[in-house]
Design a protein around this motif. Structure first.
Motif, PDB file in Angstrom:
ATOM      1  N   SER A  32       0.873  -1.208   0.000  1.00  0.00           N
ATOM      2  CA  SER A  32       0.000   0.000   0.000  1.00  0.00           C
ATOM      3  C   SER A  32       0.896   1.239   0.000  1.00  0.00           C
ATOM      4  N   TRP A  50      -3.112  -3.177  -2.135  1.00  0.00           N
ATOM      5  CA  TRP A  50      -2.921  -4.238  -3.134  1.00  0.00           C
ATOM      6  C   TRP A  50      -2.548  -5.547  -2.416  1.00  0.00           C
ATOM      7  N   HIS A 110      -8.106  -5.533  -4.237  1.00  0.00           N
ATOM      8  CA  HIS A 110      -7.668  -4.123  -4.170  1.00  0.00           C
ATOM      9  C   HIS A 110      -8.911  -3.227  -4.155  1.00  0.00           C
ATOM     10  N   TYR A 133      -7.087  -5.500   4.308  1.00  0.00           N
ATOM     11  CA  TYR A 133      -5.630  -5.320   4.280  1.00  0.00           C
ATOM     12  C   TYR A 133      -5.046  -5.468   5.685  1.00  0.00           C
TER      13      TYR A 133
END
Length: 634
Positions: A555, A578, A588, A621
């Motif tokens: 990121s 990502w 994403h 994430y």
């Protein structure tokens, strides 16, 4: 004797030795009967005159010492009267000798007195003749001897001591004779042993006493004539080779003579007190060609009696490996056998054992002392000790000596046949079997979805996968070192759980048909979100089903499409989060999507990625992990 002469002289000094009538008759009578002796008398008178001229003081000496000796004689007489001669007197050894001794003294005394008177008479006669007219004769008158008593002799004669060592002289003479005789005898024996060996001399076991060097060598030669050697060999009866078969004969080399020369003849007595033994090298000759023929004719040299030796080897004995010793065999090396016999005969040996003579028989190439063979035995004993237990969750697989023995090869007599390639192949086959039974990568699993459906999911990038090469190498080392252990195989890929369904209770479920995702942790949903998957209008853009895991997360990042020939990319899109998991496909954020879920993927889908809202992408994430399975299905 001087004292005796003085004593006698003094005793008869001044005595009237001449009878007057005799004197007158001599002066006036007829002297015709004396004519024959005139010449002798004249010579005697002349000698007397010469004597007196040479020694004029003799008369004076006699007169001077006569009175002195008379005084001493009187004193001696008094002493002799008081002295007793008995058996203990040192002057006489035996009383029986006194009369004989005294008789000798009297005789000697009389003789000396006669000579003394004769000289005095001659002197007086000479003096008278010198006073007479020249016509008168100078011949001496008769001598009258005055008798002397035995008592007077005892007083006047000095006793002569007997010689005490008369017997010793006789003994000495006898001893000298014996010594000379013994010396002659010793010299004769010494001369005898000048060319003969002493008594008690042995050479090569032969009694050489009193023999010459030639006789000894003849004796040695006679033993050589009967020489033979007995040959013993493996698995054969002894055989004899006689001296006549090989032309065996003795040759003198002078060694016996040298031994004789070293002998000192005068030491011959030592031969009767000690034994001397010598060993000489018997110098013999024989026909070596004949010996070669005899060796070839020996039973042990015949082809039918030749047995090759066998090497030592490793064999299985119960539950362990042991070394079976080598066998000697009976294969004779004829050339070496000839050399051994040649040396034995040259050294006059009477027997030889070829079986214990080095290098005569062929030997095994590998003996029980061979370090390589011992290492092999130890290595294979480790095989039987090794025990490796593999774990697959609740399941185990054990490899131990009972299985390993079956991987080894043995010949018909039980000898271990070392074949490393074969053993290695057995190890590889074992590891491959483990992989086929327990690998899950590349298999299809049944998966229960959140919607209640059960789907079949193929997992080509997730599951258990054994690294067969690495595992085979580790297993081989553990076998050779006798390792006993329990462990997992060496994996190249790991799953979250063992068993057929190895996904476990922590995973991410992506339902491509309902366009929704779920994050399960320990069997519970901790996160879910709508998504937009790949545009199904294009085969190359549709999101493929399967089981995957996260590669990494980044990121921010820039997403690019395929690179075109001019160096530009089909697209370049910036994202904040990502998270790739299948090649170029990943999670994403997609702020350009109008909405998520529903049927949007059917006409406005992605290039294959899973598009998410920005906040959902941020949450995922923050919690996603690389080992969490990602299950995609339609």
């Amino acid at each position: 004797m001087a004292d005796l002469e003085v004593d006698l002289d003094d005793e008869f000094h001044g005595a009237d030795f001449f009878d007057e009538e005799d004197t007158q008759s001599s002066e006036d009578g007829d002297f015709d009967s004396w004519d024959d002796t005139d010449e002798a008398d004249d010579q005697e008178d002349s000698a007397e005159e010469d004597y007196e001229e040479e020694y004029p003081e003799e008369e004076e000496y006699d007169s001077e010492y006569s009175d002195e000796f008379e005084e001493e004689s009187e004193a001696d007489d008094d002493e002799e009267e008081s002295e007793e001669f008995d058996e203990e007197d040192d002057s006489y050894d035996d009383e029986s000798d006194v009369p004989q001794e005294r008789e000798l003294q009297v005789e000697e005394f009389s003789t000396r007195s006669g000579r003394k008177r004769s000289r005095r008479e001659k002197k007086e006669s000479t003096q008278k003749q010198s006073a007479r007219p020249a016509s008168r004769s100078a011949r001496p008158t008769k001598i009258a001897y005055v008798p002397i008593s035995e008592e007077e002799l005892d007083e006047k004669i000095v006793p002569i001591q007997k010689k005490k060592h008369k017997g010793l002289k006789v003994t000495g003479i006898i001893a000298a004779i014996l010594a000379v005789t013994a010396g002659c005898a010793y010299g004769a024996v010494t001369y005898y042993y000048a060319d003969r060996f002493f008594e008690g001399t042995y050479i090569n076991g032969i009694d050489c006493s009193n023999k010459t060097a030639y006789e000894v060598e003849q004796a040695i030669a006679s033993t050589v004539e009967a020489y033979s050697i007995e040959v013993t060999s493996r698995n054969q009866d002894p055989q004899t080779i006689s001296g006549s078969q090989i032309g065996y004969q003795y040759m003198s080399d002078g060694e016996v003579l040298n031994l004789l020369k070293q002998q000192k003849p005068y030491e011959w007595v030592r031969g009767f007190m000690e034994t001397r033994s010598y060993n000489t090298q018997e110098n013999v000759t024989f026909d070596k060609t004949l010996l070669q023929n005899e060796v070839k004719a020996l039973n042990c040299a015949q082809p039918e009696n030749q047995v090759e030796p066998e090497n030592a080897y490793v064999a299985m004995n119960g539950d362990e490996f042991t070394i079976v010793p080598e066998t000697e065999g009976s294969k004779l090396k004829v050339k070496e056998a000839y050399k051994a016999l040649d040396a034995a005969i040259s050294g006059s040996q009477t027997s030889i054992d070829l079986g214990s003579t080095p290098d005569v028989y062929a030997v095994a190439a590998v003996t029980s002392e061979d370090s390589t063979l011992q290492a092999t035995r130890d290595a294979y004993n480790n095989y039987t000790k090794a025990s490796i237990t593999y774990t697959f969750g609740d399941q185990t697989v054990t490899l131990d000596g009972s299985t390993l023995k079956n991987w080894l090869q043995f010949d018909e007599k039980g000898q271990l046949v070392q074949d490393d390639a074969s053993f290695t192949q057995h190890v590889k086959d074992f590891v491959a079997q483990l992989a086929s039974e327990h690998n899950t990568v590349g298999t299809t699993r049944s998966f229960n979805t959140t919607s209640g459906r059960t789907v079949s999911v193929y997992g080509s990038a997730y599951g258990w996968k054994i690294d067969q090469d690495a595992e085979a190498a580790q297993l081989t080392e553990e076998i050779r070192t006798g390792t006993q252990t329990t462990r997992e195989p060496v994996y190249s890929m790991r799953a979250n759980a063992y068993g057929y369904n190895d996904i476990g209770s922590t995973y991410i479920e992506v339902d491509l048909s309902s366009q929704h995702m779920y994050y399960y942790q320990g069997g519970s949903i901790i996160f879910d979100s709508d998504i937009v998957s790949g545009d199904i209008r294009y085969d190359d853009r549709a999101t493929p089903p399967g089981i995957f895991t996260l590669y990494y997360k980044k990121s921010p990042d820039v997403l690019r499409g395929a690179k075109k020939p001019d160096g530009t990319y089909e697209y370049e899109t910036s994202v904040t989060y990502w998270m790739p998991f299948n090649g170029g496909i990943g999670f994403h954020d997609a702020t350009w999507q109008a909405y998520f879920g529903g049927d949007r993927y059917t006409y406005a889908g992605s290039h294959g990625c899973i598009n998410m809202p920005l906040d959902a992408a941020a949450t995922l994430y923050s919690i996603i992990d690389t080992n969490v399975p990602i299950v995609c299905f339609y």
